[in-house]
Design a protein around this motif. Structure first.
Motif, PDB file in Angstrom:
ATOM      1  N   ARG A 129      -8.754 -10.233  -1.715  1.00 22.78           N
ATOM      2  CA  ARG A 129      -8.851 -11.530  -1.640  1.00 22.78           C
ATOM      3  C   ARG A 129      -8.099 -12.236  -2.843  1.00 22.78           C
ATOM      4  O   ARG A 129      -7.456 -13.317  -2.858  1.00 22.78           O
ATOM      5  CB  ARG A 129     -10.275 -12.195  -1.298  1.00 22.78           C
ATOM      6  N   SER A 157     -16.899  -4.000   0.052  1.00 29.00           N
ATOM      7  CA  SER A 157     -16.963  -5.351  -0.698  1.00 29.00           C
ATOM      8  C   SER A 157     -16.072  -5.216  -1.989  1.00 29.00           C
ATOM      9  O   SER A 157     -15.551  -6.453  -1.973  1.00 29.00           O
ATOM     10  CB  SER A 157     -18.397  -5.526  -1.291  1.00 29.00           C
ATOM     11  N   ARG A 196     -13.828 -12.070   7.530  1.00 31.93           N
ATOM     12  CA  ARG A 196     -14.674 -12.706   6.527  1.00 31.93           C
ATOM     13  C   ARG A 196     -15.711 -11.869   6.116  1.00 31.93           C
ATOM     14  O   ARG A 196     -15.861 -10.889   6.791  1.00 31.93           O
ATOM     15  CB  ARG A 196     -15.184 -13.945   7.438  1.00 31.93           C
ATOM     16  N   TYR A 197     -16.045 -12.238   4.731  1.00 31.77           N
ATOM     17  CA  TYR A 197     -17.261 -11.486   4.132  1.00 31.77           C
ATOM     18  C   TYR A 197     -18.584 -11.570   4.959  1.00 31.77           C
ATOM     19  O   TYR A 197     -19.214 -10.664   4.839  1.00 31.77           O
ATOM     20  CB  TYR A 197     -17.423 -11.831   2.834  1.00 31.77           C
ATOM     21  N   THR A 198     -18.647 -12.496   5.843  1.00 34.35           N
ATOM     22  CA  THR A 198     -19.992 -12.588   6.326  1.00 34.35           C
ATOM     23  C   THR A 198     -20.156 -11.260   7.383  1.00 34.35           C
ATOM     24  O   THR A 198     -21.352 -11.056   7.865  1.00 34.35           O
ATOM     25  CB  THR A 198     -20.132 -13.920   7.268  1.00 34.35           C
ATOM     26  N   ALA A 203     -11.820  -2.713   5.122  1.00 38.41           N
ATOM     27  CA  ALA A 203     -11.724  -3.830   4.198  1.00 38.41           C
ATOM     28  C   ALA A 203     -10.609  -4.896   4.570  1.00 38.41           C
ATOM     29  O   ALA A 203     -10.612  -6.231   4.446  1.00 38.41           O
ATOM     30  CB  ALA A 203     -11.624  -3.568   2.602  1.00 38.41           C
ATOM     31  N   ILE A 206     -19.875  -8.297   6.719  1.00 32.86           N
ATOM     32  CA  ILE A 206     -19.744  -6.896   6.051  1.00 32.86           C
ATOM     33  C   ILE A 206     -20.969  -6.030   6.483  1.00 32.86           C
ATOM     34  O   ILE A 206     -20.502  -4.884   6.543  1.00 32.86           O
ATOM     35  CB  ILE A 206     -19.993  -7.416   4.390  1.00 32.86           C
ATOM     36  N   TYR A 263     -12.439  -5.641  -0.565  1.00 33.45           N
ATOM     37  CA  TYR A 263     -12.301  -6.941  -0.002  1.00 33.45           C
ATOM     38  C   TYR A 263     -12.066  -8.099  -0.982  1.00 33.45           C
ATOM     39  O   TYR A 263     -11.149  -8.929  -0.966  1.00 33.45           O
ATOM     40  CB  TYR A 263     -13.451  -7.062   1.067  1.00 33.45           C
ATOM     41  N   LEU A 264     -12.922  -7.958  -2.162  1.00 38.45           N
ATOM     42  CA  LEU A 264     -12.568  -9.027  -3.274  1.00 38.45           C
ATOM     43  C   LEU A 264     -11.328  -8.712  -3.721  1.00 38.45           C
ATOM     44  O   LEU A 264     -10.630  -9.705  -4.148  1.00 38.45           O
ATOM     45  CB  LEU A 264     -14.027  -8.681  -4.262  1.00 38.45           C
TER      46      LEU A 264
END
Length: 116
Positions: A111, A104, A39-41, A34, A43, A107-108
């Motif tokens: 961010r 995810s 970038r989340y793209t 993470a 994942i 990572y959230l």
């Protein structure tokens, strides 16, 4: 089937995946993944990489444990042969979904906390 039934199946799969990633080894891998993810793209790629790393560590641990028994190659080969078993592959797929969920979430949180 109704939409709610499909959603329940997806949630069950996510719960199972989360349960398989609920170990120290998997959490450390997910944390690193993470924080490395830019970038989340990405994942899907990052979760696949985390799953592969997790499986390689498991294979290495078995081979390292067999070191004292003298048949390291035999134990590693036996473990690798298990990856053609449908149940083992299903567990790896569930673990992949778990890594998707956990990475995810981390990572959230990253961010939100480090908006910069």
């Amino acid at each position: 089937m109704e939409l709610t039934e499909y959603l329940n199946q997806v949630l069950d799969l996510a719960r199972q995946g989360f349960d398989t990633v609920n170990t120290i080894q998997a959490v450390i891998i997910a944390l690193i993944a993470a924080f490395v993810m830019s970038r989340y793209t990405r994942i899907l790629v990052v979760a696949a990489g985390a799953t592969i790393i997790h499986e390689l560590i498991n294979i290495g641990r078995v081979a390292y444990g067999a070191r004292g028994e003298g048949d390291v190659a035999g134990k590693a080969t036996e473990l690798l042969a298990g990856y053609v078993n449908l149940e083992v592959l299903q567990l790896v797929g569930i673990r992949f979904v778990g890594f998707l969920v956990v990475i995810s979430l981390i990572y959230l949180v990253r961010r939100i906390l480090f908006r910069g």
